[in-house]
Design a protein around this motif. Structure first.
Motif, mmCIF file in Angstrom:
data_model
loop_
_atom_site.group_PDB
_atom_site.id
_atom_site.type_symbol
_atom_site.label_atom_id
_atom_site.label_comp_id
_atom_site.label_asym_id
_atom_site.label_seq_id
_atom_site.Cartn_x
_atom_site.Cartn_y
_atom_site.Cartn_z
ATOM 1 N N LYS A 40 27.698 50.512 37.317
ATOM 2 C CA LYS A 40 28.950 50.537 38.066
ATOM 3 C C LYS A 40 29.362 51.977 38.362
ATOM 4 C CE LYS A 40 30.877 46.155 36.963
ATOM 5 N NZ LYS A 40 32.122 45.439 36.938
ATOM 6 N N MET A 41 29.945 52.181 39.533
ATOM 7 C CA MET A 41 30.293 53.531 39.983
ATOM 8 C C MET A 41 31.653 53.968 39.459
ATOM 9 S SD MET A 41 29.097 53.570 43.978
ATOM 10 C CE MET A 41 30.229 54.843 44.367
ATOM 11 N N VAL A 42 31.785 55.273 39.236
ATOM 12 C CA VAL A 42 33.059 55.924 38.958
ATOM 13 C C VAL A 42 33.063 57.195 39.793
ATOM 14 C CG1 VAL A 42 34.520 57.013 37.230
ATOM 15 C CG2 VAL A 42 33.161 55.020 36.610
ATOM 16 N N LEU A 43 34.073 57.347 40.644
ATOM 17 C CA LEU A 43 34.168 58.505 41.526
ATOM 18 C C LEU A 43 35.504 59.209 41.335
ATOM 19 C CD1 LEU A 43 32.896 56.953 44.869
ATOM 20 C CD2 LEU A 43 31.628 58.434 43.340
ATOM 21 N N ARG A 44 35.543 60.480 41.656
ATOM 22 C CA ARG A 44 36.787 61.237 41.656
ATOM 23 C C ARG A 44 37.101 61.573 43.103
ATOM 24 N NH1 ARG A 44 38.215 66.827 41.165
ATOM 25 N NH2 ARG A 44 40.258 67.011 40.195
ATOM 26 N N LYS A 45 38.173 60.933 43.616
ATOM 27 C CA LYS A 45 38.550 61.138 45.013
ATOM 28 C C LYS A 45 40.062 61.271 45.111
ATOM 29 C CE LYS A 45 36.569 59.061 48.376
ATOM 30 N NZ LYS A 45 35.641 59.690 49.278
ATOM 31 N N HIS A 46 40.530 61.578 46.305
ATOM 32 C CA HIS A 46 41.949 61.791 46.550
ATOM 33 C C HIS A 46 42.684 60.465 46.717
ATOM 34 C CE1 HIS A 46 45.529 62.835 48.995
ATOM 35 N NE2 HIS A 46 45.551 63.848 48.161
ATOM 36 N N ASP A 47 43.800 60.304 46.001
ATOM 37 C CA ASP A 47 44.686 59.150 46.150
ATOM 38 C C ASP A 47 45.931 59.629 46.899
ATOM 39 O OD1 ASP A 47 46.414 56.991 45.948
ATOM 40 O OD2 ASP A 47 45.946 56.604 43.843
ATOM 41 N N PRO A 48 46.150 59.164 48.133
ATOM 42 C CA PRO A 48 47.272 59.672 48.927
ATOM 43 C C PRO A 48 48.645 59.273 48.397
ATOM 44 C CG PRO A 48 46.165 57.906 50.094
ATOM 45 C CD PRO A 48 45.350 58.216 48.879
ATOM 46 N N PHE A 49 48.747 58.241 47.580
ATOM 47 C CA PHE A 49 50.048 57.818 47.056
ATOM 48 C C PHE A 49 50.580 58.774 45.997
ATOM 49 C CE2 PHE A 49 48.403 53.724 48.637
ATOM 50 C CZ PHE A 49 49.436 53.424 49.512
ATOM 51 N N VAL A 50 49.695 59.354 45.190
ATOM 52 C CA VAL A 50 50.122 60.328 44.191
ATOM 53 C C VAL A 50 49.779 61.748 44.620
ATOM 54 C CG1 VAL A 50 50.089 58.771 42.222
ATOM 55 C CG2 VAL A 50 48.008 59.953 42.868
ATOM 56 N N ASN A 51 49.083 61.891 45.750
ATOM 57 C CA ASN A 51 48.726 63.168 46.348
ATOM 58 C C ASN A 51 47.939 64.065 45.394
ATOM 59 O OD1 ASN A 51 48.535 64.880 48.508
ATOM 60 N ND2 ASN A 51 50.450 65.959 48.062
ATOM 61 N N ARG A 52 46.959 63.475 44.727
ATOM 62 C CA ARG A 52 46.066 64.245 43.868
ATOM 63 C C ARG A 52 44.758 63.498 43.687
ATOM 64 N NH1 ARG A 52 48.546 65.981 38.831
ATOM 65 N NH2 ARG A 52 50.281 66.379 40.199
ATOM 66 N N HIS A 53 43.770 64.194 43.136
ATOM 67 C CA HIS A 53 42.478 63.580 42.855
ATOM 68 C C HIS A 53 42.574 62.778 41.563
ATOM 69 C CE1 HIS A 53 40.860 66.331 45.881
ATOM 70 N NE2 HIS A 53 39.823 65.509 45.918
ATOM 71 N N VAL A 54 42.084 61.548 41.614
ATOM 72 C CA VAL A 54 42.068 60.676 40.444
ATOM 73 C C VAL A 54 40.710 59.977 40.380
ATOM 74 C CG1 VAL A 54 44.560 60.274 40.426
ATOM 75 C CG2 VAL A 54 43.071 58.744 41.703
ATOM 76 N N LEU A 55 40.450 59.319 39.271
ATOM 77 C CA LEU A 55 39.226 58.543 39.131
ATOM 78 C C LEU A 55 39.374 57.208 39.849
ATOM 79 C CD1 LEU A 55 38.238 59.099 35.416
ATOM 80 C CD2 LEU A 55 37.172 60.067 37.430
ATOM 81 N N PHE A 56 38.297 56.774 40.462
ATOM 82 C CA PHE A 56 38.233 55.466 41.098
ATOM 83 C C PHE A 56 37.139 54.677 40.408
ATOM 84 C CE2 PHE A 56 40.594 57.641 44.291
ATOM 85 C CZ PHE A 56 41.296 56.665 44.972
ATOM 86 N N PHE A 57 37.480 53.482 39.940
ATOM 87 C CA PHE A 57 36.531 52.625 39.243
ATOM 88 C C PHE A 57 36.144 51.458 40.132
ATOM 89 C CE2 PHE A 57 38.897 54.691 35.841
ATOM 90 C CZ PHE A 57 37.863 55.160 35.055
ATOM 91 N N GLU A 58 34.914 51.016 39.978
ATOM 92 C CA GLU A 58 34.439 49.858 40.736
ATOM 93 C C GLU A 58 35.131 48.612 40.197
ATOM 94 O OE1 GLU A 58 30.315 47.405 41.224
ATOM 95 O OE2 GLU A 58 30.193 49.584 41.061
ATOM 96 N N LYS A 59 35.846 47.928 41.080
ATOM 97 C CA LYS A 59 36.597 46.755 40.655
ATOM 98 C C LYS A 59 35.800 45.474 40.840
ATOM 99 C CE LYS A 59 40.854 44.249 41.334
ATOM 100 N NZ LYS A 59 42.052 44.082 42.127
ATOM 101 N N ARG A 60 35.244 45.285 42.037
ATOM 102 C CA ARG A 60 34.508 44.042 42.285
ATOM 103 C C ARG A 60 33.491 44.237 43.394
ATOM 104 N NH1 ARG A 60 36.531 40.504 46.485
ATOM 105 N NH2 ARG A 60 38.040 41.624 47.746
ATOM 106 N N LYS A 61 32.522 43.350 43.407
ATOM 107 C CA LYS A 61 31.519 43.337 44.462
ATOM 108 C C LYS A 61 32.067 42.507 45.622
ATOM 109 C CE LYS A 61 27.519 40.841 45.367
ATOM 110 N NZ LYS A 61 26.416 40.040 44.975
ATOM 111 N N ILE A 62 31.958 43.021 46.842
ATOM 112 C CA ILE A 62 32.459 42.316 48.005
ATOM 113 C C ILE A 62 31.349 41.463 48.615
ATOM 114 C CG2 ILE A 62 33.439 42.575 50.297
ATOM 115 C CD1 ILE A 62 34.774 45.124 49.240
ATOM 116 N N LYS A 63 30.197 42.089 48.917
ATOM 117 C CA LYS A 63 29.074 41.346 49.455
ATOM 118 C C LYS A 63 27.817 42.187 49.417
ATOM 119 C CE LYS A 63 29.321 42.514 54.321
ATOM 120 N NZ LYS A 63 29.345 42.011 55.683
ATOM 121 N N SER A 64 26.679 41.535 49.596
ATOM 122 C CA SER A 64 25.413 42.236 49.703
ATOM 123 C C SER A 64 25.216 42.706 51.123
ATOM 124 C CB SER A 64 24.263 41.328 49.305
ATOM 125 O OG SER A 64 24.378 40.947 47.966
ATOM 126 N N ILE A 65 24.629 43.870 51.274
ATOM 127 C CA ILE A 65 24.403 44.418 52.619
ATOM 128 C C ILE A 65 22.920 44.388 52.906
ATOM 129 C CG2 ILE A 65 24.666 46.432 54.088
ATOM 130 C CD1 ILE A 65 26.951 47.304 52.369
#
Length: 65
Positions: A40-65
């Motif tokens: 599972k992925m964990v990324l550090r990206k910008h969250d515009p609601f808090v206006n800073r970089h935070v960790l993003f965790f994989e929540k769910r699988k949407i579909k196969s590509i």
């Protein structure tokens, strides 16, 4: 001449589309793709609601590509 139907196995895709959720608890998310065989992925990206970089965790699988 006989017509037969052959059930051909569908090849599995190499990537999956996943939803990444902000760890800040703002409810902000984005969709990205990852390799099917990876962990599972964990990324550090910008969250515009808090206006800073935070960790993003994989929540769910949407579909196969």
């Amino acid at each position: 001449m006989f017509l037969t139907t052959a059930n051909l196995a569908k090849a599995k895709s190499k990537a999956v589309l996943v939803q990444m959720m902000s760890a800040a608890g703002t409810g902000y998310f984005f969709n990205t793709k990852r390799n099917r065989l990876k962990d599972k992925m964990v990324l550090r990206k910008h969250d515009p609601f808090v206006n800073r970089h935070v960790l993003f965790f994989e929540k769910r699988k949407i579909k196969s590509i």
